[in-house]
Design a protein around this motif. Structure first.
Motif, PDB file in Angstrom:
ATOM      1  N   UNK A   1       0.846  -1.199   0.000  1.00  0.00           N
ATOM      2  CA  UNK A   1       0.000   0.000   0.000  1.00  0.00           C
ATOM      3  C   UNK A   1       0.877   1.243   0.000  1.00  0.00           C
ATOM      4  N   UNK A   2       0.249   2.374  -0.306  1.00  0.00           N
ATOM      5  CA  UNK A   2       0.960   3.655  -0.281  1.00  0.00           C
ATOM      6  C   UNK A   2       1.565   3.890   1.099  1.00  0.00           C
ATOM      7  N   UNK A   3       0.775   3.627   2.140  1.00  0.00           N
ATOM      8  CA  UNK A   3       1.242   3.864   3.510  1.00  0.00           C
ATOM      9  C   UNK A   3       2.463   2.998   3.832  1.00  0.00           C
ATOM     10  N   UNK A   4       2.405   1.747   3.369  1.00  0.00           N
ATOM     11  CA  UNK A   4       3.534   0.842   3.625  1.00  0.00           C
ATOM     12  C   UNK A   4       4.794   1.298   2.892  1.00  0.00           C
ATOM     13  N   UNK A   5       4.641   1.760   1.645  1.00  0.00           N
ATOM     14  CA  UNK A   5       5.801   2.261   0.897  1.00  0.00           C
ATOM     15  C   UNK A   5       6.414   3.447   1.632  1.00  0.00           C
ATOM     16  N   UNK A   6       5.564   4.406   1.996  1.00  0.00           N
ATOM     17  CA  UNK A   6       6.053   5.611   2.685  1.00  0.00           C
ATOM     18  C   UNK A   6       6.703   5.258   4.012  1.00  0.00           C
TER      19      UNK A   6
ATOM     20  N   UNK B   1       2.586  -2.363  -9.381  1.00  0.00           N
ATOM     21  CA  UNK B   1       2.359  -1.050 -10.004  1.00  0.00           C
ATOM     22  C   UNK B   1       1.578  -1.233 -11.294  1.00  0.00           C
ATOM     23  N   UNK B   2       0.607  -0.357 -11.497  1.00  0.00           N
ATOM     24  CA  UNK B   2      -0.276  -0.462 -12.665  1.00  0.00           C
ATOM     25  C   UNK B   2       0.365   0.068 -13.939  1.00  0.00           C
TER      26      UNK B   2
ATOM     27  N   UNK C   1       0.631   7.237 -10.417  1.00  0.00           N
ATOM     28  CA  UNK C   1       0.740   6.472  -9.167  1.00  0.00           C
ATOM     29  C   UNK C   1       2.119   6.591  -8.516  1.00  0.00           C
ATOM     30  N   UNK C   2       3.054   7.261  -9.194  1.00  0.00           N
ATOM     31  CA  UNK C   2       4.349   7.559  -8.567  1.00  0.00           C
ATOM     32  C   UNK C   2       4.265   8.854  -7.766  1.00  0.00           C
ATOM     33  N   UNK C   3       3.366   9.766  -8.201  1.00  0.00           N
ATOM     34  CA  UNK C   3       3.318  11.120  -7.635  1.00  0.00           C
ATOM     35  C   UNK C   3       3.100  11.174  -6.118  1.00  0.00           C
ATOM     36  N   UNK C   4       2.153  10.382  -5.556  1.00  0.00           N
ATOM     37  CA  UNK C   4       1.924  10.475  -4.111  1.00  0.00           C
ATOM     38  C   UNK C   4       3.166  10.117  -3.281  1.00  0.00           C
ATOM     39  N   UNK C   5       4.019   9.258  -3.826  1.00  0.00           N
ATOM     40  CA  UNK C   5       5.253   8.880  -3.124  1.00  0.00           C
ATOM     41  C   UNK C   5       6.284   9.991  -3.287  1.00  0.00           C
ATOM     42  N   UNK C   6       6.381  10.505  -4.510  1.00  0.00           N
ATOM     43  CA  UNK C   6       7.326  11.585  -4.813  1.00  0.00           C
ATOM     44  C   UNK C   6       7.029  12.819  -3.967  1.00  0.00           C
TER      45      UNK C   6
ATOM     46  N   UNK D   1      -2.062  -6.396  -7.122  1.00  0.00           N
ATOM     47  CA  UNK D   1      -2.687  -5.069  -7.236  1.00  0.00           C
ATOM     48  C   UNK D   1      -1.659  -3.957  -7.125  1.00  0.00           C
ATOM     49  N   UNK D   2      -1.940  -2.835  -7.783  1.00  0.00           N
ATOM     50  CA  UNK D   2      -1.104  -1.645  -7.652  1.00  0.00           C
ATOM     51  C   UNK D   2      -1.206  -1.124  -6.224  1.00  0.00           C
ATOM     52  N   UNK D   3      -0.057  -0.891  -5.609  1.00  0.00           N
ATOM     53  CA  UNK D   3      -0.041  -0.461  -4.204  1.00  0.00           C
ATOM     54  C   UNK D   3      -0.660   0.923  -4.023  1.00  0.00           C
ATOM     55  N   UNK D   4      -0.752   1.695  -5.084  1.00  0.00           N
ATOM     56  CA  UNK D   4      -1.253   3.071  -4.955  1.00  0.00           C
ATOM     57  C   UNK D   4      -2.755   3.157  -5.266  1.00  0.00           C
ATOM     58  N   UNK D   5      -3.141   2.655  -6.454  1.00  0.00           N
ATOM     59  CA  UNK D   5      -4.540   2.854  -6.868  1.00  0.00           C
ATOM     60  C   UNK D   5      -5.416   1.610  -6.708  1.00  0.00           C
ATOM     61  N   UNK D   6      -4.789   0.455  -6.475  1.00  0.00           N
ATOM     62  CA  UNK D   6      -5.568  -0.769  -6.279  1.00  0.00           C
ATOM     63  C   UNK D   6      -5.987  -1.465  -7.559  1.00  0.00           C
TER      64      UNK D   6
END
Length: 486
Positions: A416-421, A435-436, A441-446, A468-473
């Motif tokens: 998930x996004x939270x786990x990556x961060x 990743x889709x 979907x890279x932007x929220x991490x960047x 599944x894509x960790x950002x958008x599902x």
């Protein structure tokens, strides 16, 4: 020299806690580089340039062994040439330095200071390639390029002007060009592993981060001790986009005019930054034996009553090693004690020290000290060159094992996004996630922590690490490796 002055010769900052300051101190105090008066530029000192020359020698030999010819093209590229490949113009436009005047005269056409040389090399390849017999054409140049980035200077990692090699090739078809792309990627990998003692990861850049105009950008990435990734070298399969823009065509066996497939590939002195950052420590620079200007330093240890025999024995050892092709320095400075010499050569990164005192002379031995960990061993003087080479190999193996251990513990997974961060925030290193394929979907991490997708697997058919894509599902198309970068 006072004790305080001697202390200031050494490294005063912590690699772990003040990595940036520590790195700058090592680069300057070990005699690798100085900052230039213009922001964004550095002066490469003889010691730093000697390391770059050894990197160059290894690669240049391998290139020539695989059919590459060196050439040299102008530093300046006419604006009309640069504009012929629109992706190059758009990709490099914010970083191009322009020459508008020659002396007092305004130029009729602006000249770009090369940010990369496809636009000046491709037109000449188009002239030189006529028939299928002219292919493959493999050219390389060693030069500097200028990219006017606004980032803070970090010697060898981030400078407006940097040294590199850039290879440019033309081939009959996609298969030939792809083989070329992979040959160069594997040579870069070999350089990092066998010469620099630094294990890299091999992959390709995501579509939105590939070289402007390329079909595929392959990359090797190296992990630094502070958990950031370095783009260590890249090799691009350019497809036919440059050949079409610059009319690189040939007449095939059937007398048909055919468009060539091209590649380009490069390694810059960023490799030097990765080398210094990875292996060096709080005593100073650490260099692998293949690149060290001096592989061995001999430090004689004498009192007045045995000085003559200790120095004579030390000089004989130095002469024998020199004769065997080992790069050796005999430090017989009268006005410096052995402790000062140890610190001085440790700061400069010499991989192996030989200590010779009256006991070694009497027993016909040598005492060897390894730079990375200070381990010492006393060996017989017989088979001197072979013994020293064995110890240099051991030093390389120690450096590689340490870097490999760092890398192996720093590849984690997230769903998930939270786990990556959270994972990058806490540990750094690489985080693999589904990743889709969408750049959005890279932007929220960047935005959150300035981390990005540094690579995806080379094999396009490799199953994603998660469905599944960790950002958008949405359904994942491939595995993305997220990391902070230099």
């Amino acid at each position: 020299m006072s004790d305080q002055q001697e202390q200031e010769l050494g490294i005063t900052t912590s690699k772990e806690h003040e990595t940036g300051e520590w790195y700058a101190e090592v680069v300057q105090k070990a005699g690798m580089a100085d900052y230039a008066p213009m922001g964004g530029f550095i002066v490469t000192r003889p010691r730093g340039y000697a390391v770059w020359e050894r990197i160059q020698d290894h690669l240049d030999g391998w290139f020539k062994d695989t059919g590459v010819d060196n050439a040299y093209f102008p530093l300046f590229i006419p604006e009309s040439y640069l504009e012929r490949e629109k992706d190059i113009v758009e990709g490099f436009d914010p970083e191009v330095a322009w020459v508008t005047h020659g002396g007092h005269e305004e130029l009729e056409e602006r000249l770009a200071v090369r940010p990369t040389s496809e636009s000046i090399i491709a037109p000449f390849m188009a002239q030189w390639v006529r028939s299928h017999r002219d292919l493959p054409m493999r050219l390389n140049q060693w030069c500097s390029v200028v990219r006017w980035e606004a980032t803070e200077t970090k010697p060898f990692f981030r400078t407006k002007e940097f040294l590199w090699q850039e290879g440019h090739t033309a081939h009959h078809d996609e298969d030939d060009a792809w083989d070329e792309t992979m040959t160069r990627l594997e040579q870069y990998e070999r350089l990092y592993e066998d010469v620099m003692a630094l294990p890299p990861l091999k992959g390709r850049k995501p579509e939105h981060d590939k070289f402007p105009g390329a079909h595929t950008t392959t990359t090797i990435e190296a992990l630094m001790p502070d958990g950031k990734s370095v783009q260590a070298a890249t090799s691009h399969y350019l497809g036919t986009s440059f050949a079409e823009a610059f009319d690189i065509t040939y007449v095939d066996e059937d007398e048909e005019e055919t468009t060539a497939h091209t590649t380009s590939w490069g390694l810059s002195w960023r490799a030097m930054g990765a080398l210094i950052m990875t292996h060096s420590d709080e005593q100073g620079l650490v260099l692998p034996p293949a690149l060290a200007p001096e592989q061995v330093v001999i430090v004689p240890i004498w009192q007045e009553d045995n000085k003559e025999e200790v120095l004579e024995y030390s000089a004989d050892v130095a002469a024998e090693l020199d004769e065997a092709g080992v790069r050796v320095e005999l430090d017989d400075r009268d006005h410096r004690n052995p402790g000062f010499k140890y610190n001085d050569w440790e700061l400069k990164g010499v991989p192996l020290r030989i200590e010779i005192g009256p006991n070694e002379v009497e027993d016909e031995e040598i005492t060897l000290a390894h730079r990375p960990d200070g381990e010492t061993e006393t060996e017989s003087r017989s088979d001197l060159a072979e013994t020293v080479r064995d110890h240099l190999d051991t030093v390389h193996a120690k450096l590689y094992a340490s870097a490999e251990e760092t890398l192996e513990g720093e590849i984690r997974e997230a769903e998930s996004r939270e786990e990556i961060l959270g994972t990058i925030g806490q540990h750094g290193g690489y985080v693999k996630a589904g990743w889709c394929g969408d750049e959005d979907c890279e932007e929220p991490i960047k935005e959150a922590i300035a981390a990005e997708i540094v690579m995806v697997p080379l094999d396009r058919d490799e199953e994603p690490v998660h469905d599944d894509c960790a950002i958008c599902g949405e359904e994942a198309e491939e595995t993305a490796y997220f990391a902070k970068t230099y």
